[in-house]
Write a protein that holds these residues in place. Structure first.
Motif, PDB file in Angstrom:
ATOM      1  N   ALA A   1       0.857  -1.595   0.199  1.00  0.00           N
ATOM      2  CA  ALA A   1      -0.112  -0.102  -0.138  1.00  0.00           C
ATOM      3  C   ALA A   1       1.277   1.635  -0.066  1.00  0.00           C
ATOM      4  N   LEU A   2       1.510   1.579  -1.326  1.00  0.00           N
ATOM      5  CA  LEU A   2       2.217   2.759  -1.244  1.00  0.00           C
ATOM      6  C   LEU A   2       1.150   4.245  -1.734  1.00  0.00           C
ATOM      7  N   SER A   3       1.097   5.097  -1.034  1.00  0.00           N
ATOM      8  CA  SER A   3       0.221   6.004  -1.059  1.00  0.00           C
ATOM      9  C   SER A   3       0.665   7.509  -0.334  1.00  0.00           C
ATOM     10  N   THR A   4       0.108   8.684  -0.189  1.00  0.00           N
ATOM     11  CA  THR A   4       1.019   9.416   0.838  1.00  0.00           C
ATOM     12  C   THR A   4      -0.326   9.468   2.117  1.00  0.00           C
TER      13      THR A   4
ATOM     14  N   GLU B   1      -6.399   3.135  -0.818  1.00  0.00           N
ATOM     15  CA  GLU B   1      -4.942   2.114  -1.676  1.00  0.00           C
ATOM     16  C   GLU B   1      -5.578   1.017  -0.563  1.00  0.00           C
ATOM     17  N   ILE B   2      -5.725   1.275   0.449  1.00  0.00           N
ATOM     18  CA  ILE B   2      -5.955  -0.050   1.599  1.00  0.00           C
ATOM     19  C   ILE B   2      -7.407  -1.149   0.911  1.00  0.00           C
ATOM     20  N   CYS B   3      -8.407   0.341   0.985  1.00  0.00           N
ATOM     21  CA  CYS B   3      -9.744  -0.174   0.832  1.00  0.00           C
ATOM     22  C   CYS B   3      -9.838  -1.091  -0.880  1.00  0.00           C
TER      23      CYS B   3
ATOM     24  N   ARG C   1      -8.548   5.365  11.479  1.00  0.00           N
ATOM     25  CA  ARG C   1     -10.173   6.127  10.773  1.00  0.00           C
ATOM     26  C   ARG C   1     -11.037   6.180  10.103  1.00  0.00           C
ATOM     27  N   LYS C   2      -9.842   6.396   8.787  1.00  0.00           N
ATOM     28  CA  LYS C   2     -10.288   6.600   7.556  1.00  0.00           C
ATOM     29  C   LYS C   2     -10.362   5.102   6.481  1.00  0.00           C
ATOM     30  N   VAL C   3      -9.814   4.368   7.220  1.00  0.00           N
ATOM     31  CA  VAL C   3     -10.243   3.012   6.747  1.00  0.00           C
ATOM     32  C   VAL C   3     -11.699   2.656   7.121  1.00  0.00           C
ATOM     33  N   LEU C   4     -12.009   2.764   8.707  1.00  0.00           N
ATOM     34  CA  LEU C   4     -13.090   2.537   9.227  1.00  0.00           C
ATOM     35  C   LEU C   4     -13.909   2.945   8.830  1.00  0.00           C
ATOM     36  N   ARG C   5     -14.273   4.527   8.540  1.00  0.00           N
ATOM     37  CA  ARG C   5     -15.250   4.690   8.159  1.00  0.00           C
ATOM     38  C   ARG C   5     -15.675   4.096   6.251  1.00  0.00           C
ATOM     39  N   HIS C   6     -14.754   4.005   4.884  1.00  0.00           N
ATOM     40  CA  HIS C   6     -14.383   3.891   4.094  1.00  0.00           C
ATOM     41  C   HIS C   6     -14.917   2.511   3.624  1.00  0.00           C
TER      42      HIS C   6
ATOM     43  N   LEU D   1      -6.522  -2.721  -1.811  1.00  0.00           N
ATOM     44  CA  LEU D   1      -6.708  -3.724  -2.076  1.00  0.00           C
ATOM     45  C   LEU D   1      -7.337  -5.159  -1.818  1.00  0.00           C
ATOM     46  N   ALA D   2      -8.110  -4.623  -0.124  1.00  0.00           N
ATOM     47  CA  ALA D   2      -9.053  -5.223   0.085  1.00  0.00           C
ATOM     48  C   ALA D   2     -10.463  -5.771  -0.698  1.00  0.00           C
ATOM     49  N   GLU D   3     -10.835  -4.745  -1.860  1.00  0.00           N
ATOM     50  CA  GLU D   3     -11.803  -5.176  -2.648  1.00  0.00           C
ATOM     51  C   GLU D   3     -11.265  -6.214  -3.893  1.00  0.00           C
ATOM     52  N   ASP D   4     -10.452  -5.307  -3.898  1.00  0.00           N
ATOM     53  CA  ASP D   4      -9.680  -6.470  -5.192  1.00  0.00           C
ATOM     54  C   ASP D   4      -8.861  -7.827  -4.482  1.00  0.00           C
ATOM     55  N   ALA D   5      -8.973  -8.147  -3.286  1.00  0.00           N
ATOM     56  CA  ALA D   5      -8.895  -8.928  -2.895  1.00  0.00           C
ATOM     57  C   ALA D   5      -9.497 -10.089  -2.280  1.00  0.00           C
ATOM     58  N   LEU D   6     -11.389  -9.986  -2.108  1.00  0.00           N
ATOM     59  CA  LEU D   6     -12.441 -10.331  -1.485  1.00  0.00           C
ATOM     60  C   LEU D   6     -11.928 -10.336  -0.725  1.00  0.00           C
ATOM     61  N   ALA D   7     -11.337  -9.613   0.028  1.00  0.00           N
ATOM     62  CA  ALA D   7     -11.246  -9.810   2.170  1.00  0.00           C
ATOM     63  C   ALA D   7     -12.208  -9.382   2.341  1.00  0.00           C
TER      64      ALA D   7
END
Length: 788
Positions: A534-537, A544-546, A583-588, A548-554
């Motif tokens: 997960a390479l990003s600002t 980026e994390i979301c 906190r942003k990952v929890l939301r999105h 990756l999780a969506e693509d991986a069907l996690a």
């Protein structure tokens, strides 16, 4: 002819006149009855034709009323007394409608902290009111009344939705039990109550003119007296007529007389509006109890079944199409501006409130369109305004047409909502609770750096449970994209579209990969590993994390807590940017999310069947997140190195919780009961699978309130090396009420925050899990629509 003959002739003439009068009255009565049944059957016939289009009954009744009321032979057959009689019937019907409307509403929600539904209602009302005030001067509605008074009243009327009609439409169109349906119904009722209350206040002030203060004060005193003595009277009637026994006739007559008196008092004393007086009287009376519920049901049935056909016939009779001016540009400009203001005003308000509450823009627009619906009260205002000369008959007809236009598109909006729900149902639900136990768990395990390496390995070992079905782990490095790192990127084609060549990052990733591979070779049975980046600002890393999780069907994202344990066992201040990402990952996030607070799990030797068992406690209080935590606990229960204990917190039934429940609204109590039912079903299934055969230990803790919950949690210190808890951010429970006020880190939730606090333990790690919900909590549609 003598006097006796003249007297006899006079008597015979009087008898003949009486007979003629009786015959005429009987004929008129027969004509009224036949006319009523004709209109009634015509409404049913038109409604049956429009039913395939899902149009509500108000459309068919309006069509019949406007057509029949404008037939020349009917209008010529009526004398001057008939329209007045019809107006009296329509007035009685509207009085019943407004009294029942006020009785159904709870005014005390105005003094509570605004809920999400209230915020949506306020935003839609405010935006519509402002747009109405801006564009009302462009509409040629004014006649003899003051422009300022008319603009304010018109703006309030446009801001006002027809909540009874909206509730009926939402229920009939099968989305009443969905989250979006519940949101629209609650927001519609709230908006209807506030806007009607404001219209009542404006009417009182405008009618009283120089005596506004005195009349307003008298109205307030009257409402307070009704609230005080009316509540006592209704409670006395309810006590005297318990449920299950027929209501006494004398009490029923007394109740009707009392309600008629309180509705008629203000109009008789100071000529207040009887419509708004009935609404205010119903608003201050208690809506709970046998009498109030019976009055609401009887009045609504009487209104919809018997008075509505007459009401719309009166409206059609007053809306004389001979005075309608379709050839004038102002007629169509008024219609266009009025409809656009009513629609765009609601949509713009719900869009703003939707952005603040996390709703998607498509749902926000749909909510705005639904809240723009108008109904019977708006038709009454339009007809009455034209009848008393406030506006012209042509303008009155324009308002009626706009009212109907706000209704006809509702089935299309609901169909759109259903189609979106079905599209969502085609995608797998990324929730552990609904994941088939026989299918593998797909997990996105995030690492901030080598400091999380040992913890990540132990967590992988714990999570694999049994070798079958196993887990798929996507070990993901969270790397900040700085200018220095950006300069070392190489863009390629294929899966690895970007490769980092920065030496420090490459070395760090190789170190992590080597350690994980060593573990996999030694005891990685049942685990499939993939390495990701997960390479990003930091501002965009959550996206980026979301992705990756969506693509991986996690089904689960595991994030390290932003604080790390120091040598003395306490947690440091942590990395604030990683907290921002969490906190942003929890939301999105597109799936469930867990935050792992490491206090010793990374220092423990690798967990396996050959080593001493790891004591894990899963805490279950209730709610979606706790059910998700229980589902994860079920996944790890089969691991031979895990000693799992399920700790359920229950409300002590012997304690006095009446005052707490009294402060809860009926809606909140029903939601709590529904959640408790789901909790019981979930825990019963868990008990059957794991507790019955002794694989999992079960402990119950009975507490009264949040204070006892905290003290009970502290007694668990030192008993477990890992706690698994739900975040509980959507739970309104007596057992946790007020605990969120002490939270240092809201992302951990009330229970997780206490267990992760530095003064709780220096040895117990905590996993806080949040169950995934579609953005804006607009789920709950799939099961209902699967049978449509």
């Amino acid at each position: 002819m003598d006097g006796e003959d003249r007297k006899e002739l006079k008597i015979l003439g009087s008898k003949e006149r009486c007979q003629d009068l009786i015959s005429m009255t009987f004929a008129n009565f027969i004509a009224y009855v036949l006319g009523y049944f004709f209109i009634f059957f015509a409404c049913n016939f038109i409604h049956s034709m429009l039913r395939p289009l899902s149009q509500p009954r108000i459309i068919s009744e309006s069509i019949v009323g406007l057509i029949v009321g404008n037939l020349n032979f009917i209008t010529k057959a009526f004398g001057q007394s008939v329209p007045w009689t019809l107006y009296s019937v329509a007035e009685i019907g509207m009085l019943c409608y407004m009294f029942a409307l006020g009785l159904e509403m709870d005014p005390y929600v105005l003094v509570h902290r605004p809920t999400r539904e209230a915020k949506v209602a306020y935003a839609g009302m405010l935006s519509t009111f402002l747009l109405s005030c801006i564009f009302a001067p462009l509409m040629n509605f004014f006649s003899t009344t003051s422009k300022l008074e008319f603009i304010i009243f018109l703006a309030l009327a446009i801001s006002n939705p027809a909540s009874p009609l909206l509730t009926r439409l939402i229920t009939d169109l099968k989305i009443g039990k969905s989250d979006i349906g519940k949101l629209v119904i609650a927001a519609g009722i709230h908006s209807d109550m506030v806007s009607t209350l404001l219209m009542a206040i404006c009417t009182i002030i405008s009618k009283s003119r120089g005596h506004a203060f005195v009349v307003t004060l008298a109205t307030v005193v009257q409402m307070m007296l009704i609230a005080k003595f009316g509540s006592s009277f209704i409670c006395w009637i309810n006590d005297q007529n318990p449920k299950g026994k027929p209501m006494k006739g004398s009490h029923l007559v007394l109740s009707v007389a009392f309600m008629v008196f309180i509705c008629a008092f203000a109009p008789v004393i100071w000529a207040a509006s009887p419509i708004f007086s009935a609404f205010l009287a119903g608003l201050v009376l208690p809506r709970e109890g046998r009498l109030s519920k019976m009055v609401i049901s009887k009045l609504n049935y009487f209104w919809s079944s018997f008075l509505c056909p007459v009401y719309f016939f009166w409206a059609g009779l007053q809306a004389d199409f001979d005075q309608f001016n379709p050839g004038k540009f102002s007629t169509w400009s008024n219609l266009f501006f009025l409809f656009m203001v009513a629609t765009i005003g609601k949509i713009s308000g719900t869009l703003v409130s939707g952005m603040l509450s996390g709703l998607q823009w498509q749902e926000s627009i749909a909510i705005g369109l639904l809240l723009g619906v108008k109904g019977h009260f708006h038709i009454y205002l339009a007809v009455f305004s034209g009848e008393v000369g406030i506006i012209s008959t042509s303008s009155s007809i324009v308002m009626i047409i706009v009212t109907l236009l706000t209704i006809v598109y509702i089935p299309l909006v609901v169909e759109y909502i259903i189609s979106r729900a079905r599209q969502r149902s085609n995608n797998p639900r990324m929730v552990l609770q609904w994941l088939d136990p026989s299918s593998e768990l797909r997990m996105l395990l995030c690492l901030q750096g080598p400091q999380n390496l040992t913890t990540a390995i132990n967590f992988m070992e714990i999570s694999r449970g049994t070798a079958e079905p196993g887990i798929m782990v996507y070990a993901t490095d969270m790397i900040e994209l700085t200018d220095q790192v950006a300069s070392t990127l190489i863009h390629r084609e294929g899966v690895e579209a970007v490769t980092v060549t920065d030496e420090s990052i490459v070395e760090m990733r190789e170190q992590i990969t080597a350690a994980i591979q060593a573990y996999m070779e030694e005891s990685g049975k049942g685990i499939t590993l993939r390495r990701m980046l997960a390479l990003s600002t930091f501002n965009n890393m959550h996206q980026e994390i979301c992705v990756l999780a969506e693509d991986a069907l996690a089904s689960l994202i595991i994030l390290p807590f932003h604080k790390r344990q120091r040598g003395d066992g306490k947690l440091d201040e942590g990395h604030l940017w990683f907290r921002h990402v969490n906190r942003k990952v929890l939301r999105h996030a597109p799936c469930s999310v867990g935050i792992l607070v490491d206090r010793g799990l990374g220092l423990t030797g690798k967990v396996s069947k050959s080593l001493e068992s790891l004591k894990v406690g899963v805490i279950f209080i209730g709610g979606k997140d706790d059910r998700e935590a229980l589902a994860y606990a079920g996944r790890i229960a089969g691991h031979p190195g895990i000693n799992l204990t399920a700790i359920r917190f229950l409300l002590d039934s012997n304690a006095d919780n009446g005052s707490i429940r009294a402060r809860s609204t009926r809606h909140a109590i029903s939601e709590q009961e529904e959640e408790m039912k789901l909790d019981d079903e979930c825990f019963a299934e868990f008990y059957e699978r794991f507790l019955a055969d002794g694989r999992v230990t079960y402990v119950e803790k009975y507490v009264v309130n949040a204070a006892e919950t905290v003290s009970t949690l502290r007694t668990l210190e030192g008993l477990y090396a890992l706690f698994v808890v739900g975040r509980g951010h959507r739970v309104d429970s007596i057992l946790t009420a007020g605990m969120s006020d002490w939270e240092e880190c809201p992302e951990l939730g009330p229970v997780g925050g206490i267990l992760a606090a530095s003064d709780f333990s220096v040895m117990a790690s905590v996993l806080i899990i949040q169950q995934h919900s579609p953005k804006g909590d607009l789920h709950g549609l799939d099961d209902e629509f699967s049978v449509i």
